[in-house]
Write a protein that holds these residues in place. Sequence first.
Motif, PDB file in Angstrom:
ATOM      1  N   PHE B 186       0.896  -1.158   0.000  1.00  0.00           N
ATOM      2  CA  PHE B 186       0.000   0.000   0.000  1.00  0.00           C
ATOM      3  C   PHE B 186       0.929   1.201   0.000  1.00  0.00           C
ATOM      4  O   PHE B 186       1.610   1.478   0.978  1.00  0.00           O
ATOM      5  N   HIS B 270      -4.489  -2.216  10.620  1.00  0.00           N
ATOM      6  CA  HIS B 270      -5.473  -2.898   9.774  1.00  0.00           C
ATOM      7  C   HIS B 270      -4.861  -3.256   8.425  1.00  0.00           C
ATOM      8  O   HIS B 270      -5.028  -4.377   7.926  1.00  0.00           O
ATOM      9  N   LEU B 271      -4.129  -2.308   7.839  1.00  0.00           N
ATOM     10  CA  LEU B 271      -3.519  -2.566   6.526  1.00  0.00           C
ATOM     11  C   LEU B 271      -2.529  -3.726   6.602  1.00  0.00           C
ATOM     12  O   LEU B 271      -2.405  -4.508   5.656  1.00  0.00           O
ATOM     13  N   VAL B 274      -4.511  -6.835   6.258  1.00  0.00           N
ATOM     14  CA  VAL B 274      -5.055  -7.010   4.898  1.00  0.00           C
ATOM     15  C   VAL B 274      -3.940  -7.396   3.927  1.00  0.00           C
ATOM     16  O   VAL B 274      -4.079  -8.342   3.132  1.00  0.00           O
ATOM     17  N   TYR B 275      -2.829  -6.688   4.019  1.00  0.00           N
ATOM     18  CA  TYR B 275      -1.755  -6.953   3.054  1.00  0.00           C
ATOM     19  C   TYR B 275      -1.018  -8.261   3.382  1.00  0.00           C
ATOM     20  O   TYR B 275      -0.515  -8.928   2.477  1.00  0.00           O
ATOM     21  N   ARG B 277      -2.554 -10.862   4.430  1.00  0.00           N
ATOM     22  CA  ARG B 277      -3.418 -11.868   3.832  1.00  0.00           C
ATOM     23  C   ARG B 277      -3.194 -11.935   2.327  1.00  0.00           C
ATOM     24  O   ARG B 277      -3.054 -13.011   1.748  1.00  0.00           O
ATOM     25  N   ARG B 278      -3.132 -10.775   1.703  1.00  0.00           N
ATOM     26  CA  ARG B 278      -2.954 -10.771   0.240  1.00  0.00           C
ATOM     27  C   ARG B 278      -1.608 -11.371  -0.153  1.00  0.00           C
ATOM     28  O   ARG B 278      -1.510 -12.104  -1.150  1.00  0.00           O
TER      29      ARG B 278
END
Lengths: 786, 289, 168
Positions: B186, B270-271, B274-275, B277-278
């Motif tokens: 990100f 939070h990011l 998310v990242y 996981r990605r």
Amino acid sequence: MTAATTTTYIGARVPRKEDPRLITGDGLFTDDVTLPGMVYVSLVRSPHAHARIRRIDTTAATEEPGVVAVLTGKELEATGALPVFITVPSMNGSKHMPITTDKARYAGDAVAAVVAESRDAAKRAADAVTVDYEPLPVVVDATKALEPGAPIVHEEMKSNLVFTYPVKGGDVDKAFRDADVKVKLRLVNQRLIPNAMEPRAAVAKFEAGELTLWSTTQIPHFVQLIVALNLGLSQNKVRVIAPEVGGGFGSKLQVYAEELIVGHLAKTLGRPVKWTEERREGYLATIHGRDHVSDVELAAKRDGTILGLRVRTVANMGAYLQAFAPGIPTILHVFVVPGAYRIPAFDYEMRGAYTNTTPVDAYRGAGRPESAYVIERAIDRLADEIGMDPAEVRRRNFIPADAFPFNTISGLTYDSGDYAPALERALAMADYKGFEKRRAEAKARGNYRGIGISSYVEICGLAPSKANSALGVGWGGYESARIRVHPTGAVQVFTGTSPHGQSHETSWAQIAADALGITPNDIEVRHGDTFESPGMGVGTFGSRSLAVGGIEVHKAAEKVREKVIQIGAHLLEASPDDMVVEGGKVFVKGVPDKAKNFGDISMAAYLANNLPEGMEPGLEATVYYDPPNFTFPFGTHIAEVEIDGETGAVELVNYSACDDCGRQINPMIVEGQLHGGITQGIGQALYEAAIYDDNGQLLSGSMMEYHVPTAENVPAFKLDHTMTLTTTNPLGVKGIGEAGTIGSTPAVANAVIDALSPLGIKHLDMPFTPEKVWRAIETAGGEGRR
Amino acid sequence: MITHPFTYRAPSTIEEAVAALGRSRDAKVIAGGHSLLPLMKLGLAQPDALVDLRRIASLRDIRAEADGTIVVGALATHRSIAEDRTIVSKLAALAEAAAAVGDPLVRARGTIGGSLAHADPAADEPAPVLAFDALIRAIGSKGKRDIRAGEYFKAAFETALAPDEIVAEIRFPAQTGRTGSAYVKFAHPASRFAVVGVAATVTLKGDGTVERAAIGVTGAADAPFRAAQAEKAITGTKGDAKAIAAAAAKAAEGITTLSDLVASSDYRRHLVTVYARRALERATQRAQG
Amino acid sequence: MGQAITVTINGAKQTKDVEPTQLLVELLRDTLGLTGTHVGCDTSQCGACTVLVDGRATKSCTILAVQTDGAEVVTVEGLAKNGELHPVQRAFASEHALQCGFCTPGLLITAVDFLARNPTPTDSEIRHAIEGNLCRCTGYHNIVNAVRSAAEMMTTTAQPKVAAGVKR
């Protein structure tokens, strides 16, 4: 006129005459000017947003190697004050000296100037100037600045209120009493930093009693006027040159401190002087744009018919009033807030406030993006409230095509318009009908997709001069042009407009070429030099150049054409009524062999031995033209976004626009203006914000923090146009320089809110940064999260 | 404009460079210059001497050794790393991180060695360097030594390097078995630095369960780190979406995340999840072939 | 204290005395008068100063002049050969990929380097390739078109699509 002008080049995609030098590195920008014996200026700027200057110690700086002079504000008072060209009623004007003497009123306010033999030496010495500051309480927020007890930016005024500017029409109270639906919004139109790619610069030399000033300006004639008046020089001894100017967007629509300082120093030191802004310095010292907080109320019937609009806004003017600043949130904003709609009642009160921030003035659109944002967000809120398609709400309220010229509730007269076709075409381009399917597909991916419409109307070309004067605008609404045909037939067009990317050399040549029956390549357009100008020029801003300056060129060319016809008829022994001016020749209608070349005519004009009885020798014309009204371009922009359901990141996936700027002189240039304008508007919606902390420090203080959109941030644009000619001028042209910026921001904003509306989100403020959107999704329950 | 004076030399061997470093009080090594020069222009770094490595051609090499170790010279540019076929096929997360640095112009000159020595907490390449358990080979006046990635990054702009040590190469151990890796980021919209960047490597057993996983996170905290809790959580699972999501949710555990204009501490946390996981999803897919 | 460097600039080898603090862009603009290369920022963001250094598009504000000792530098002034514009230059004009022209030299150079490595790019690759060059005028739309058009010209040696003064 003896024969109608044909349009061979008007409307054609003529390649730009500007390009050959700009793609080879031959263009001369202000910072490229280097002169023998030149010295360099660096300014010492206050790190405090508000501080009394107790003492300035220049000793150490003076001792730095290569230093020529270190000067404080007191020693530079001979530069005089910076001008403000617009005065609105009840205005409390600020005194604005190039170098402040008493206190710093924003972080970046200049407190001393250093002159040295090199840029490095000047900068080193500037770092060595020590200033004893007494920090004072700071006010950054305009609304807080108007509260009792707020720190006062200009103590002599006892208040930070710059002006209160009310505009009313119809019975708003009744409209709200009668309304089925009332919607309310608080809208923050955030502060922006213009970021023309070329930083500002100024170079001055003083030789033989004549001052030459190269400057990154949009308004060389105003600069000439003020420099002459302030520095006590006769105006004919001040030559201001705006060479290539690397973008302006309003940020170079000023007379800046540095122009007066280098002019003064060149005159007093007797050496050429250069100042070039560093980008971070520019973030502080070059004007900012926007910065409004508006409370908006819209009254309507359940069927979507708008009954009334009430707005209360506070505009942050920054620490000082700049040249055009008082007119931006007032004249250029308030009147056009009703937009494309028939609104029977209107009540707007705009207040301006001083704060301890960088001064705010015109930034692309200048007041009108703020207008479009107010009305277009309000319309979408209304559509949401009554459960009606936003496109339909717009259709129902559009001023109908047969109502033009239309007198708006705010007191303007719209020249021409036909708003519905632009909307329908944009809807078709955007595949508006197919959108819900795309929304559903996005939802399956865990994302939110939205589509947003903005149907804008804007004002171009402030005119006529008398109306300007009545509004408090201290300059004329005219422009000037001169066309000189040399004996050989070489043609020069001199214009008072001063482009910085708008392609005047090409468009003006197209206009003149059609009138003179020659090609644009036969014509040289010269601009941006007050010693070459037709006289007083006003400049390039407010999308005025074509609708005012282009018309001058047309009128001057028509005058020359008339003389060409008279001479041609005389030489060919034919009637002027039978003459055709075309293909570089003047000939008798139907008898193309009975012709004179354009060069033969011009030579005859200067030989002057065989001219019609009583005709003056020579072949040139100068025209000043004051248009009877503004022009009002319009259009509909549609943005489609997809929001990452997990991160809140907004991607702009589709963009369609149908604009109407009247007749297009060069569609290629029109499209280019739109692309750039749209991108700046997208920047506001998604990325850009000047952010101050409570101490008045600019946190978004460099290109590392403030995001200027890149190629990856914008999609390819789908553009279309309609063509509704203005009745204001003979070419039917309006203006397109700002339309993209005005139309795009609300379209993107409406798309983002539309995407989030299934979560019950009614509004968010720009820019729609990922975290802001993510927080909104979280707060609303985030059903799209995995 | 750089106003603070310094001396400049460009020796042709690393030994000379080390010696030159020792001769000045505040000398700095310069490679691509894309970390150092911006700081010098802002006056935030004011070295009195620059030692340029550009003449030491051997430091540019990217090569595979007999045991499968991939050695990336400190002067390898981000661009050359991103385009190197061996790295693209064997160390995808590194190639992706190098391709995500700054912009194409920065990548054309900026180097991995410079990035690691500078140790900006938002730099991209530290994430795969951590995830691949790479060794940073430093050469100093006392000779050469290899520093494990996990021990290299100390804090923002602080590393295990001694003042007279120079990063010579980065050694990526051979990736064995069914291993996949990925880097996702990100980016800060303006600076292009990582607000959060996550590199993951996943090695699968024959039956498809996760034998080993490593997750390197950059941008989120004062220094890049390994997401140990998430690594533990994914190991032994089937590497399915549910397991990955559960593991990724632990990626920021125990970490104090940074806060700035672009991302608050909460949002960064939070990011990271998310990242993570990605990155794990992509790495696992690649391991599955 | 100055240091002598030998650098080939737009094909001409020159030896210059430079200060270590001098950036390449300062050598080009201030010493050599090659003012086609512009400075648009101070944080290595904008790319206006991009030149080729040994064939690589490089922000000349983020490299010292001394570091180019022995290198070959090409600026916008050196793109045209024997009076013939580079296809990228022609395409920028024919596609209206510039307005004020300030960022243009940097974008031209970036495109030249990019197309040398990727002669048949997609639009999204083009957008990615020019990410380090900011333009405030064009919205990039026509720049993407120009780079694509230049790529076509360079692979097919076609001429620019728009001839002078053609009516729409």
